[in-house]
Write an enzyme that holds these catalytic residues in place. Sequence first.
Site, PDB file in Angstrom:
ATOM      1  CG  ASN A 169      -0.430  -0.073   2.498  1.00 44.45           C
ATOM      2  OD1 ASN A 169       0.758  -0.353   2.642  1.00 44.45           O
ATOM      3  ND2 ASN A 169      -1.227   0.164   3.519  1.00 44.45           N
ATOM      4  N   GLY A 246       0.871  -7.985   6.676  1.00 49.01           N
ATOM      5  CA  GLY A 246      -0.201  -8.689   7.376  1.00 49.01           C
ATOM      6  C   GLY A 246       0.312  -9.836   8.220  1.00 49.01           C
ATOM      7  CG  ASP A 247      -2.623 -12.816   9.055  1.00 52.83           C
ATOM      8  OD1 ASP A 247      -2.798 -11.746   9.657  1.00 52.83           O
ATOM      9  OD2 ASP A 247      -3.537 -13.570   8.664  1.00 52.83           O
ATOM     10  N   GLY A 249       3.799 -11.449   8.955  1.00 50.49           N
ATOM     11  CA  GLY A 249       4.719 -10.935   9.976  1.00 50.49           C
ATOM     12  C   GLY A 249       4.757 -11.806  11.218  1.00 50.49           C
ATOM     13  CD  GLU A 264       1.652  -1.060  10.568  1.00 53.05           C
ATOM     14  OE1 GLU A 264       0.691  -1.874  10.641  1.00 53.05           O
ATOM     15  OE2 GLU A 264       1.767  -0.213   9.684  1.00 53.05           O
ATOM     16  NE  ARG A 297      -4.316   6.033   5.277  1.00 54.70           N
ATOM     17  CZ  ARG A 297      -5.033   6.482   6.320  1.00 54.70           C
ATOM     18  NH1 ARG A 297      -6.348   6.344   6.345  1.00 54.70           N
ATOM     19  NH2 ARG A 297      -4.437   7.083   7.317  1.00 54.70           N
ATOM     20  CB  CYS A 298      -1.875  -0.295   8.769  1.00 52.73           C
ATOM     21  SG  CYS A 298      -0.864  -1.177   7.610  1.00 52.73           S
ATOM     22  CB  THR A 299      -3.489   4.308  10.158  1.00 56.22           C
ATOM     23  OG1 THR A 299      -3.188   4.750   8.837  1.00 56.22           O
ATOM     24  CG2 THR A 299      -2.215   3.991  10.901  1.00 56.22           C
ATOM     25  CD  GLU A 391      -6.086  -4.786   8.744  1.00 53.12           C
ATOM     26  OE1 GLU A 391      -5.556  -5.887   8.923  1.00 53.12           O
ATOM     27  OE2 GLU A 391      -5.455  -3.726   8.697  1.00 53.12           O
TER      28      GLU A 391
HETATM   29  O1  G3P Z   1      -0.878   1.040   6.020  1.00 54.84           O
HETATM   30  C1  G3P Z   1       0.332   1.573   6.371  1.00 54.84           C
HETATM   31  C2  G3P Z   1       0.232   2.543   7.496  1.00 54.84           C
HETATM   32  O2  G3P Z   1       1.495   2.815   7.924  1.00 54.84           O
HETATM   33  C3  G3P Z   1      -0.606   3.752   7.202  1.00 54.84           C
HETATM   34  O3  G3P Z   1       0.063   4.927   6.985  1.00 54.84           O
HETATM   35  O4  G3P Z   1       0.290   7.317   6.508  1.00 54.84           O
HETATM   36  O5  G3P Z   1      -1.765   6.121   5.775  1.00 54.84           O
HETATM   37  O6  G3P Z   1      -1.387   6.558   8.173  1.00 54.84           O
HETATM   38  P1  G3P Z   1      -0.750   6.307   6.854  1.00 54.84           P
END
Ligand code: G3P
Length: 496
Positions: A169, A246-247, A249, A264, A297-299, A391
């Site tokens: 991503n 993802g997994d 890790g 992460e 995005r992870c976040t 997720e």
């Molecule tokens: O998915 C990766 C994570 O680090 C998200 O980054 O900058 O979109 O918050 P950002």
Amino acid sequence: MAGTGVFSEIIEGEVYKYYADGEWKLSSSGKSVSIVNPTTRKTQYKVQACTQEEVNKVMETAKVAQKSWAKTPLWKRAELLHKAAAILKEHKAPIAEALVKEIAKPAKDAVTEVVRSGDLISYCAEEGVRLLGQGAFLVSDSFPGNERTKYCLTSKIPLGVVLAIPPFNYPVNLAVSKIGPALIAGNSLVLKPPTQGAVACLHMVHCFQLAGFPKGLISCITGKGSEIGDFLTMHPGVNCISFTGGDTGVAISKKAGMIPLQMELGGKDACIVLEDADLDLVAANIIKGGFSYSGQRCTAVKVILVIESVADSLVEKVKAKVAKLTVGPPEDDCDITPVVSESSANFIEGLVMDAKQKGATFCQEYKREGNLIWPLLLDHVRPDMRIAWEEPFGPVLPVIRIGSVEEGIHHCNASNFGLQGCVFTKDINKAMLISDAMETGTVQINSAPARGPDHFPFQGIKDSGIGSQGITNSINMMTKVKSTVINLPTPSYTMG
Ligand code: G3P
């Protein structure tokens, strides 16, 4: 255009080369790996399918190159990083083009990723010269039973060879978030890019070559995970692994040897909305936090936990904004673009269908064409639905109506993830109490979760990861402390 101009040497015919020992090379395997464009679902690029023998050679040269790099003055390391950052920004267009074609990142966001990466590299150089330019001086008589006969000098030294594995991503940005800290700290670096994102990474690595980094210090090895994945992560020549994904890790962590790990691994970021929240602000942040880059995005905001009394009003506001999102190809800079792969789209669809079958309210009609999934808000989601916990990594967002703040905190903390979360309220005292109660690496008050600015600490707890990132923390993580103790025959006090 990708693969042309200064980048013409990184491609032969239609296959991109890999980078080792300061040269662009063809793999002896004679095989390639295809990269499928998520929008057209056709092969867009091909990269080398490297062999285990080629991994061995890369590790050998990385080890040799690191020894002399560690003796390169810190200011010179910083100077080279600044140069690489400038070259990267200068060539943002072809790199962004690769991001659009490989991972369907909207065109403007693709450019932003490259520019942000250049800034990140420069910041690493700045932070590194200061952080690593200092050590500590300790005296022995502060500990009971000692006189001042021992002086301890500590400094931060490199770990050796750092293996960097970024995700699809942010292939460029999350690669340089590992490369920058590793190099300024005196390590060498082996990059294994994700298959989708590999071509953008190869272009980025070429910018380091153009900047004049010594040969063997950076390598970029491409290939099938099944062939070289475990071989790389379990390689005895690796002294540190920095992984985002993802997994996989979790498996890497279990198999890795006695080396520092920075991991992460995703999140299920909760957005807790209180009765007194500014609902326009919340709705704007849900759109930005939940649907940017199609939720990949992870976040990303991945579950909304809203107090029942304001739920109707919030859902209406979000619905109105969802209706304005543009859906289509990344080249047109649409808000919602195809998700990265067919299997990802199928997985997202599975979560949606499970929620449908169990009675969630669809705020929009579910629509999918190929890998393109239209944005969807699911209201009245209950804890027995998969989407309440899993997720999706797609433009699909569940709303859970809660009777109390405690219920929201309980849902957040019952997740196996703990990356970030956010809380919306005008009462800072309540916000602080909720932030303290949420078991996540970061809590954002009155804004959507986000990793940046890139020097902020970034960490997950539970299955979301190991260690903390952000520029300063990554530089520290990629070093170890070395002490030298001077032993004096008699106690000595300065000016004493
Ligand atoms: O998915 C990766 C994570 O680090 C998200 O980054 O900058 O979109 O918050 P950002």
